[in-house]
Design a protein around this motif. Structure first.
Motif, PDB file in Angstrom:
ATOM      1  N   VAL A  27       0.856  -1.200   0.000  1.00  0.00           N
ATOM      2  CA  VAL A  27       0.000   0.000   0.000  1.00  0.00           C
ATOM      3  C   VAL A  27       0.890   1.249   0.000  1.00  0.00           C
ATOM      4  CG1 VAL A  27      -1.694   1.338   1.316  1.00  0.00           C
ATOM      5  CG2 VAL A  27      -1.942  -1.155   1.132  1.00  0.00           C
ATOM      6  N   PHE A  28       1.912   1.253   0.860  1.00  0.00           N
ATOM      7  CA  PHE A  28       2.871   2.365   0.880  1.00  0.00           C
ATOM      8  C   PHE A  28       3.500   2.539  -0.504  1.00  0.00           C
ATOM      9  CE2 PHE A  28       2.552   2.149   5.432  1.00  0.00           C
ATOM     10  CZ  PHE A  28       2.997   3.367   5.913  1.00  0.00           C
ATOM     11  N   ARG A  29       3.899   1.420  -1.115  1.00  0.00           N
ATOM     12  CA  ARG A  29       4.538   1.452  -2.439  1.00  0.00           C
ATOM     13  C   ARG A  29       3.592   2.042  -3.480  1.00  0.00           C
ATOM     14  NH1 ARG A  29       8.921  -0.936  -4.318  1.00  0.00           N
ATOM     15  NH2 ARG A  29       9.174  -1.153  -6.561  1.00  0.00           N
ATOM     16  N   SER A  30       2.333   1.629  -3.432  1.00  0.00           N
ATOM     17  CA  SER A  30       1.344   2.118  -4.399  1.00  0.00           C
ATOM     18  C   SER A  30       1.142   3.623  -4.275  1.00  0.00           C
ATOM     19  CB  SER A  30       0.015   1.382  -4.201  1.00  0.00           C
ATOM     20  OG  SER A  30       0.171   0.008  -4.474  1.00  0.00           O
ATOM     21  N   VAL A  31       1.160   4.116  -3.039  1.00  0.00           N
ATOM     22  CA  VAL A  31       1.063   5.574  -2.822  1.00  0.00           C
ATOM     23  C   VAL A  31       2.272   6.262  -3.462  1.00  0.00           C
ATOM     24  CG1 VAL A  31       1.070   7.418  -1.084  1.00  0.00           C
ATOM     25  CG2 VAL A  31      -0.307   5.354  -0.714  1.00  0.00           C
ATOM     26  N   GLY A  32       3.457   5.659  -3.302  1.00  0.00           N
ATOM     27  CA  GLY A  32       4.669   6.205  -3.916  1.00  0.00           C
ATOM     28  C   GLY A  32       4.567   6.272  -5.421  1.00  0.00           C
ATOM     29  N   VAL A  33       4.008   5.220  -6.041  1.00  0.00           N
ATOM     30  CA  VAL A  33       3.817   5.214  -7.504  1.00  0.00           C
ATOM     31  C   VAL A  33       2.848   6.322  -7.905  1.00  0.00           C
ATOM     32  CG1 VAL A  33       2.944   3.887  -9.473  1.00  0.00           C
ATOM     33  CG2 VAL A  33       4.328   2.748  -7.729  1.00  0.00           C
ATOM     34  N   TYR A  34       1.770   6.458  -7.142  1.00  0.00           N
ATOM     35  CA  TYR A  34       0.763   7.495  -7.455  1.00  0.00           C
ATOM     36  C   TYR A  34       1.384   8.894  -7.389  1.00  0.00           C
ATOM     37  CZ  TYR A  34      -3.639  10.043  -7.494  1.00  0.00           C
ATOM     38  OH  TYR A  34      -4.672  10.902  -7.825  1.00  0.00           O
ATOM     39  N   VAL A  35       2.226   9.128  -6.384  1.00  0.00           N
ATOM     40  CA  VAL A  35       2.881  10.439  -6.231  1.00  0.00           C
ATOM     41  C   VAL A  35       3.742  10.760  -7.458  1.00  0.00           C
ATOM     42  CG1 VAL A  35       4.613  11.713  -4.875  1.00  0.00           C
ATOM     43  CG2 VAL A  35       2.818  10.424  -3.710  1.00  0.00           C
ATOM     44  N   CYS A  36       4.349   9.732  -8.058  1.00  0.00           N
ATOM     45  CA  CYS A  36       5.187   9.939  -9.250  1.00  0.00           C
ATOM     46  C   CYS A  36       4.406  10.562 -10.409  1.00  0.00           C
ATOM     47  CB  CYS A  36       5.783   8.614  -9.725  1.00  0.00           C
ATOM     48  SG  CYS A  36       6.961   7.880  -8.584  1.00  0.00           S
ATOM     49  N   PHE A  37       3.087  10.350 -10.428  1.00  0.00           N
ATOM     50  CA  PHE A  37       2.283  10.782 -11.582  1.00  0.00           C
ATOM     51  C   PHE A  37       1.378  11.974 -11.281  1.00  0.00           C
ATOM     52  CE2 PHE A  37       3.202   6.262 -12.331  1.00  0.00           C
ATOM     53  CZ  PHE A  37       3.901   6.398 -13.522  1.00  0.00           C
ATOM     54  N   ILE A  38       1.615  12.642 -10.152  1.00  0.00           N
ATOM     55  CA  ILE A  38       0.857  13.865  -9.859  1.00  0.00           C
ATOM     56  C   ILE A  38       1.194  14.929 -10.908  1.00  0.00           C
ATOM     57  CG2 ILE A  38       0.616  15.786  -8.215  1.00  0.00           C
ATOM     58  CD1 ILE A  38       1.020  13.713  -5.971  1.00  0.00           C
ATOM     59  N   LYS A  39       0.182  15.593 -11.408  1.00  0.00           N
ATOM     60  CA  LYS A  39       0.301  16.642 -12.441  1.00  0.00           C
ATOM     61  C   LYS A  39       0.906  16.100 -13.741  1.00  0.00           C
ATOM     62  CE  LYS A  39       0.474  20.579  -9.281  1.00  0.00           C
ATOM     63  NZ  LYS A  39       1.219  21.768  -8.849  1.00  0.00           N
ATOM     64  N   THR A  40       0.472  14.905 -14.132  1.00  0.00           N
ATOM     65  CA  THR A  40       0.856  14.358 -15.432  1.00  0.00           C
ATOM     66  C   THR A  40      -0.405  14.127 -16.259  1.00  0.00           C
ATOM     67  OG1 THR A  40       0.714  12.046 -14.718  1.00  0.00           O
ATOM     68  CG2 THR A  40       2.834  13.153 -14.413  1.00  0.00           C
ATOM     69  N   GLU A  41      -0.198  13.735 -17.531  1.00  0.00           N
ATOM     70  CA  GLU A  41      -1.337  13.509 -18.419  1.00  0.00           C
ATOM     71  C   GLU A  41      -2.003  12.156 -18.215  1.00  0.00           C
ATOM     72  OE1 GLU A  41      -0.051  14.023 -22.429  1.00  0.00           O
ATOM     73  OE2 GLU A  41       0.471  16.130 -22.174  1.00  0.00           O
ATOM     74  N   LEU A  42      -1.410  11.302 -17.400  1.00  0.00           N
ATOM     75  CA  LEU A  42      -1.972   9.967 -17.211  1.00  0.00           C
ATOM     76  C   LEU A  42      -3.329  10.020 -16.520  1.00  0.00           C
ATOM     77  CD1 LEU A  42       0.970   7.624 -16.158  1.00  0.00           C
ATOM     78  CD2 LEU A  42       0.162   8.195 -18.424  1.00  0.00           C
ATOM     79  N   LYS A  43      -4.261   9.217 -17.024  1.00  0.00           N
ATOM     80  CA  LYS A  43      -5.578   9.128 -16.406  1.00  0.00           C
ATOM     81  C   LYS A  43      -5.514   8.230 -15.180  1.00  0.00           C
ATOM     82  CE  LYS A  43      -7.851   9.666 -20.881  1.00  0.00           C
ATOM     83  NZ  LYS A  43      -8.615   8.982 -21.936  1.00  0.00           N
ATOM     84  N   ARG A  44      -6.601   8.233 -14.399  1.00  0.00           N
ATOM     85  CA  ARG A  44      -6.638   7.437 -13.179  1.00  0.00           C
ATOM     86  C   ARG A  44      -6.424   5.947 -13.465  1.00  0.00           C
ATOM     87  NH1 ARG A  44     -11.746   8.413  -9.484  1.00  0.00           N
ATOM     88  NH2 ARG A  44     -10.819  10.481  -9.475  1.00  0.00           N
ATOM     89  N   LYS A  45      -7.033   5.451 -14.545  1.00  0.00           N
ATOM     90  CA  LYS A  45      -6.887   4.033 -14.914  1.00  0.00           C
ATOM     91  C   LYS A  45      -5.426   3.691 -15.208  1.00  0.00           C
ATOM     92  CE  LYS A  45     -11.398   2.970 -16.941  1.00  0.00           C
ATOM     93  NZ  LYS A  45     -12.078   2.550 -18.190  1.00  0.00           N
ATOM     94  N   GLU A  46      -4.743   4.599 -15.918  1.00  0.00           N
ATOM     95  CA  GLU A  46      -3.341   4.363 -16.277  1.00  0.00           C
ATOM     96  C   GLU A  46      -2.448   4.388 -15.034  1.00  0.00           C
ATOM     97  OE1 GLU A  46      -3.608   6.326 -20.746  1.00  0.00           O
ATOM     98  OE2 GLU A  46      -3.313   7.599 -18.984  1.00  0.00           O
ATOM     99  N   LYS A  47      -2.760   5.294 -14.104  1.00  0.00           N
ATOM    100  CA  LYS A  47      -2.006   5.345 -12.842  1.00  0.00           C
ATOM    101  C   LYS A  47      -2.205   4.053 -12.054  1.00  0.00           C
ATOM    102  CE  LYS A  47      -2.370  10.381 -12.414  1.00  0.00           C
ATOM    103  NZ  LYS A  47      -3.016  11.489 -11.683  1.00  0.00           N
ATOM    104  N   MET A  48      -3.438   3.552 -12.065  1.00  0.00           N
ATOM    105  CA  MET A  48      -3.738   2.309 -11.360  1.00  0.00           C
ATOM    106  C   MET A  48      -2.953   1.136 -11.967  1.00  0.00           C
ATOM    107  SD  MET A  48      -7.464   0.705 -10.417  1.00  0.00           S
ATOM    108  CE  MET A  48      -7.812   2.099  -9.370  1.00  0.00           C
ATOM    109  N   PHE A  49      -2.834   1.140 -13.294  1.00  0.00           N
ATOM    110  CA  PHE A  49      -2.075   0.072 -13.949  1.00  0.00           C
ATOM    111  C   PHE A  49      -0.601   0.134 -13.532  1.00  0.00           C
ATOM    112  CE2 PHE A  49       0.609  -1.591 -17.324  1.00  0.00           C
ATOM    113  CZ  PHE A  49       0.113  -2.878 -17.418  1.00  0.00           C
ATOM    114  N   CYS A  50      -0.044   1.333 -13.437  1.00  0.00           N
ATOM    115  CA  CYS A  50       1.357   1.487 -13.000  1.00  0.00           C
ATOM    116  C   CYS A  50       1.542   0.964 -11.573  1.00  0.00           C
ATOM    117  CB  CYS A  50       1.782   2.953 -13.088  1.00  0.00           C
ATOM    118  SG  CYS A  50       1.888   3.576 -14.782  1.00  0.00           S
ATOM    119  N   MET A  51       0.556   1.203 -10.710  1.00  0.00           N
ATOM    120  CA  MET A  51       0.618   0.682  -9.335  1.00  0.00           C
ATOM    121  C   MET A  51       0.646  -0.841  -9.342  1.00  0.00           C
ATOM    122  SD  MET A  51      -2.114   3.015  -7.274  1.00  0.00           S
ATOM    123  CE  MET A  51      -2.218   4.780  -7.528  1.00  0.00           C
ATOM    124  N   ILE A  52      -0.233  -1.449 -10.156  1.00  0.00           N
ATOM    125  CA  ILE A  52      -0.297  -2.915 -10.253  1.00  0.00           C
ATOM    126  C   ILE A  52       1.020  -3.474 -10.787  1.00  0.00           C
ATOM    127  CG2 ILE A  52      -1.399  -4.827 -11.508  1.00  0.00           C
ATOM    128  CD1 ILE A  52      -4.009  -3.133 -11.390  1.00  0.00           C
TER     129      ILE A  52
END
Length: 387
Positions: free
Chosen positions: A308-333
């Motif tokens: 969960v901590f790691r997934s939050v870290g991945v999400y932070v990497c994509f703040i203010k980017t063009e990636l949609k929520r679905k794409e961010k979720m895929f990066c977390m997975i």
């Protein structure tokens, strides 16, 4: 030794096919075959093979990273920019923080021991991720925004960062001094790895142009250069990432001659068919089920909390980017699977005689068993919907 290799390949094929028929990732079958054949269950594999297990796993990684490079458009990676850089270290930092905060309470270890455990656990597995990202690239999923490319690049650098931290934490645990220069070596290793890879790729491209070698001989040349780069990493005074250099060699060839890169990619795909079986069976042989069975709920809970901590870290990497929520979720997975690094360094604290050695190995084993198949399964199941 040859008998052991034959048994490993045969069992790997049978178990991977069985896994596919059950609609689970083939690597689950290969891991299970490794556990079954390994020293902790049937003990069929020759000790000579196990003694060179690290080198064999490294050869498999070289093959898949070269193949990744030959399919990687460096211009696409450049377009991604900041997130690709952050993915190299930020998710790992978040995961290690999770272990430091929670492991002392859940597993009754010290903060330093929790940091050592976090460093072992924070590396993502290129062996699981890269083949899947290549499949996405070939099918055209997520390539417009460079999602597979940034995940592949991040996964290869992530390991360097984590291993430097692991070395520093274990040095503290044994009373040695930790130099700030070791941390300064991380960006140097990344920059020099890319630079050496580009220069090597340009030179190889010129050699291929002048000598008109058959594609099979080009593959041998690339593998030879890759092995020399791995040797040079060990001997070099200047830190550099050989694995990143190897991937960059392929990327440079792709930039200079897409036709040759395409043909060589097919050749390396054929090599990967056998190398993949060896890699995951050898990872499986390092798994001791007895350790895993003794760990209990606390260790499993710790792994899940850290993810969960790691997934939050991945999400932070994509703040203010063009990636949609679905794409961010895929990066977390995609950043869930763990296997190669955990199998490689999970035993070191125990070998060093550290008090935390047994529990670190236990958690590493459990993480491989849980995250490698689950991560692969969710990547395979979700990429069409999320990308």
């Amino acid at each position: 030794m040859l008998t052991s290799l034959g048994i490993m390949l045969l069992f790997g094929l049978i178990f991977s096919e069985a896994a596919k028929r059950l609609r689970i990732p083939a690597l689950v079958g290969m891991l299970f075959a490794g556990v079954l054949l390994g020293p902790h269950v049937l003990n069929i594999i020759d000790k000579t093979v196990l003694s060179i297990s690290g080198e064999l796993r490294q050869i498999a990684l070289v093959i898949i990273l070269t193949r990744a490079g030959l399919a990687m458009n460096l211009k696409d990676l450049k377009k991604v920019g900041r997130p690709a850089l952050l993915m190299c270290f930020l998710p790992a930092c978040f995961e290690i923080t999770g272990y430091i905060l929670m492991a002392p309470k859940l597993l009754h270890i010290t903060v330093l021991e929790a940091a050592i455990m976090g460093a072992v656990m924070a590396a993502v597995s290129p062996a699981v991720i890269v083949p899947r990202m290549l499949k996405l690239t070939e099918e055209g999923y997520g390539t417009k925004k460079g999602v597979p490319q940034l995940i592949m690049a991040g996964a290869s650098v992530d390991d360097i960062f984590v291993i430097v931290l692991f070395t520093s934490f274990t040095s503290l645990a044994t009373g040695e001094q930790v130099s700030l220069l070791s941390f300064a070596g991380i960006p140097i290793a990344v920059i020099s790895g890319v630079f050496i890879g580009i220069i090597t790729g340009i030179l190889l491209n010129k050699v291929f142009y002048i000598m008109h070698l058959r594609d099979s001989l080009k593959v041998i040349a690339m593998l030879s250069v890759s092995f020399i780069l791995l040797w040079a990493e060990q001997k070099s005074i200047l830190p550099f990432s050989a694995l990143l250099a190897i991937m960059t060699v392929g990327g440079t060839l792709f930039q200079n001659n897409k036709e040759i890169a395409g043909r060589l990619s097919i050749k390396f795909s054929s090599l990967w068919a056998g190398a993949e079986i060896l890699l995951f069976i050898l990872v499986g042989t390092a798994i001791d089920i007895n350790y895993a069975m003794k760990a209990g709920f606390s260790a499993i809970a710790m792994i899940l909390i850290a993810l969960v901590f790691r997934s939050v870290g991945v999400y932070v990497c994509f703040i203010k980017t063009e990636l949609k929520r679905k794409e961010k979720m895929f990066c977390m997975i995609s950043y869930i699977p763990k296997a190669t690094v955990q199998a490689a360094i999970g035993t070191i604290p125990l070998a060093m005689g550290l008090n935390c050695g047994k529990i670190v190995l236990t958690v590493a084993v459990l993480a491989i068993l849980l995250t490698a198949p689950l991560g692969a399964f969710f990547i395979d199941m979700t990429y069409k919907k999320l990308l």
